[in-house]
Enzyme design. Structure first.
Site, short mmCIF file in Angstrom:
data_model
loop_
_atom_site.label_atom_id
_atom_site.label_comp_id
_atom_site.label_asym_id
_atom_site.label_seq_id
_atom_site.Cartn_x
_atom_site.Cartn_y
_atom_site.Cartn_z
CG ASN A 1 77.39 48.12 -26.62
OD1 ASN A 1 76.79 49.28 -26.72
ND2 ASN A 1 78.02 47.87 -27.42
CE LYS A 2 73.82 52.42 -19.46
NZ LYS A 2 74.06 53.54 -18.68
CB CYS A 3 75.50 52.01 -28.37
SG CYS A 3 76.37 53.62 -27.97
CG ASN A 4 75.40 48.01 -30.40
OD1 ASN A 4 75.18 48.64 -31.14
ND2 ASN A 4 76.68 47.46 -30.07
#
Length: 705
Positions: free
Chosen positions: A663-666
């Site tokens: 999960n690149k956003c987190n």
């Protein structure tokens, strides 16, 4: 004219003000031309209204021709000073319809303002510029930040306020002395070190900033003490049989100095250091650094460090008392006070990040056209670099116009990759600015500098592609930078330089010059060659033109863009720290770095974590097609750790599923729980490699269409 004898400088009077005072801080240097029996104060001459510098610096007096000075003295003799009522008032107020004239010392007495810049304007006490402050919230006296004497914080002729720091106040006299001592290169705000805005305001308010180096830089042997190296082993148990002061380079008995203060030392063997490159800190500095609030958050990572082995042998004994405080000891004092000493790049960027506001601005980014979509976003009238950036990925070919949440750090990483390979720069690995007339017309060099500044402050990656020449131009100025042959990317120009440089006799040298006559004439580098050694100056001229002068306009535009969010000022203040991220690629990732980078937030599965550690070691040993960088991209979108660190901190968790999920956003990585390590590795390799491959194919597919 002055009739005093030129031999007695103390009694010679200035032909303008008729005073024989010799006070450089007030009236400028007093200079006598013995041939013409003429004495002037520099400021009296400079501020006179009817004279201009028509000669070279060595001609006449400071470049003012003698005949012009005589004419100005004759003109002033007909004008009466409105202060002392005597003739010879050569300076007039520039305000429209104001007819006041005065001598320079009389003008100082009546608090006139003389601007030592531009047209060297002067203003009488009625029309002088003032500092306007919207509201004064200061009830108590504040100290002058130079002499520390308390003053009333109200702007007057004698009290000035910094334009960049609202709580910085100065005596005019203190500022003037500071400016004369510091010169144009070191005169800056004493609080925030701003120089551009600060100097512009001080010049407006009549502070003279001489174009010279600082007085302390000109003092002979001023830094002699810094050349003395500390050579003594200070650990409690020195194991060297030859004694504590024995130093044998390139052996285990070589003395390593503390990397922070430099005033304590140890033999490599006495502190179990494997090589001289290994960092070592004395006990006192270690206590200061690692007990600070900033280091407490990282303290857990120090226990596994190979660089610092905290054993009994590292407990230093007090070094012998010295007759005077050494530079190293002074550095320790600075360290305790939290000064600029040993500022690492992450701390500097984190501090710059404090100005980012919570208000968000969403950028709509098309991965297939990262440059133009970023350009549109940054040029949008509602965009403010001080706002927190949110990223939404869009696809022009998507009929439904869907927006997918994106990773800011992934976007900045992709943007920096595009910028490095764009036509704005030239060179293979270390790049300089190119000359692209279309990009210059569209102001793209400014946008590139702005993007770099925003990327660094908002958590983007290390650019790492600047040449040392480009970096030095930004820090020290183009006029103080000498390019090298590696900076020339044009093959034909490089060949010309090589041929000139390798000429072994005058015949060969003249032959090359004749062949390249038109080119040398075009770039203004034709020079008279009388000896073979003149070829070096010719090569220097070609390099300076091709690498610096040719791209002067792109450089100035790029430099202005880098001023965004105060980044350029920090680069110039901390060049060593920024050189590492602007001119060098980040270090290669290792198993240990990734293990320390990812934290475990949920109750871990012990077996899965064991498989994770084994998987990292397998990659490091080269037994997998996956790389450390692939894992980091899969989880965060970045191939390296940003200088300011990840936000949020990368984390891992173990879930009952077949394949890993990033999960690149987190910045999170979910590990699969499997029964065997072989299955774990195969599933990790399959998911990571195919995800990255599909991402590349998707981007290329968009570009083709």
């Amino acid at each position: 004219m002055n009739e005093n004898k030129p031999g007695d400088s103390q009694t010679l009077a200035c032909v303008f003000c008729r005073k024989n005072d010799d006070c450089p801080n007030k009236y400028g240097e007093k200079k006598t031309n013995e041939k013409w029996n003429l004495t002037v104060h520099y400021y009296c001459l400079l501020m006179s209204s009817g004279i201009w510098q028509r000669g070279k610096e060595e001609e006449g007096v400071y470049g003012f021709l003698i005949e012009d000075i005589r004419k100005e003295v004759n003109r002033a003799s007909k004008l009466k000073c409105c202060v002392c009522k005597k003739n010879g008032a050569s300076i007039g107020c520039v305000a429209p319809r104001c007819k006041r004239s005065y001598h320079f010392p009389c003008g100082l007495q009546r608090e006139c303002i003389f601007q030592f810049t531009g047209n060297f304007a002067s203003f009488c006490w009625k029309h002088r510029p003032v500092q306007i402050i919207a509201s004064n919230n200061y009830r108590d006296s504040l100290p002058c930040t130079i002499c520390l004497e308390y003053i009333e914080p109200v702007p007057t002729y004698n009290i000035l306020r910094s334009p960049c720091c609202k709580n910085a106040w100065f005596h005019r006299d203190c500022l003037q002395v500071q400016a004369i001592n510091a010169g144009v290169f070191f005169f800056r705000c004493t609080i925030c070190s701003n120089s551009d805005t600060f100097q512009k305001e001080m010049l407006r308010m009549g502070i003279h900033i001489p174009e010279k180096d600082a007085s302390w830089e000109l003092e002979e042997n001023a830094y002699q003490d810094l050349l003395q190296h500390y050579e003594r082993c200070d650990v409690r148990r020195c194991r060297c049989k030859e004694g504590r002061e024995y130093n044998a380079p390139d052996s285990k008995w070589e003395i390593k100095r503390c990397q922070c203060c430099g005033s304590s030392g140890t033999h490599l063997a006495c502190s179990s250091l494997r090589s001289w490159e290994q960092n070592w800190e004395c006990l006192e500095c270690r206590g200061i650094i690692y007990n600070s609030d900033f280091q407490k958050a990282k303290k857990h990572a120090l226990s596994n460090s190979n660089n610092v082995a905290i054993t009994d042998c590292l407990l230093e004994e007090s070094p012998p008392k010295l007759p005077r405080q050494s530079p190293g000891a002074q550095s320790k004092d600075l360290l305790r006070q939290g000064s600029k000493f040993r500022r690492d790049i992450s701390t500097i960027l984190i501090e710059l990040g404090f100005q980012i506001k919570k208000k968000t601005k969403r950028l709509f980014i098309n991965k297939a056209d990262i440059w133009n979509s970023a350009l549109d976003g940054f040029r949008n009238q509602n965009f403010n670099p001080l706002y927190t950036i949110e990223v939404a990925y869009v696809n022009e070919n998507d009929e439904f116009g869907r927006e997918l949440p994106g990773s800011k750090q992934e976007f900045l990483s992709l943007l920096m990759q595009h910028l490095e390979n764009s036509s704005l720069f030239e060179g293979s690995l270390s790049k300089n600015l190119s000359l692209n007339s279309q990009a210059l017309k569209e102001n793209l060099y400014y946008e590139a500098g702005k993007m770099l500044a925003i990327s660094l402050v908002h958590g983007g990656p290390s650019p790492g592609f600047f040449s040392k020449t480009l970096f030095n131009c930004l820090v020290y100025g183009p006029e103080n930078t000498q390019p090298i042959l590696d900076d020339v990317s044009d093959f034909d120009v490089a060949q010309i330089i090589v041929r000139i440089n390798t000429a072994t006799n005058m015949t060969d040298l003249n032959s090359v010059i004749n062949e390249c006559y038109n080119y040398l004439d075009l770039i203004g580098c034709l020079r008279l060659i009388t000896t073979l050694s003149d070829k070096y100056m010719l090569v220097k001229d070609i390099l300076v033109y091709h690498v610096i002068k040719r791209v002067q306009a792109p450089f100035e535009s790029f430099k202005q863009g880098l001023k965004t969010l105060g980044v350029l000022e920090k680069i110039q203040t901390y060049p060593e720290a920024f050189c590492n991220i602007l001119c060098h690629k980040p270090e290669n990732l290792s198993a240990k770095i990734l293990r320390d980078l990812f934290t475990v937030h949920t109750l871990p599965d012990v077996q899965a974590l064991g498989f994770w550690n084994s998987y990292l070691q397998t990659i490091e040993d080269g037994k997998s097609a996956t790389t450390m960088e692939d894992i980091l991209i899969f989880a965060t979108g970045c191939s390296s750790i940003p200088p300011a660190g990840f936000k949020p901190t990368p984390s891992i968790e173990c879930l009952h599923m077949d394949f890993p999920v990033g999960n690149k956003c987190n910045n999170s990585l979910a590990l699969p729980i499997t029964s065997t390590y072989k299955e774990f590795q195969e599933n990790m390799d399959f998911a990571i490699r195919n995800t990255l491959r599909l991402g590349k194919e998707e981007s290329s597919h968009y570009i083709e269409h």
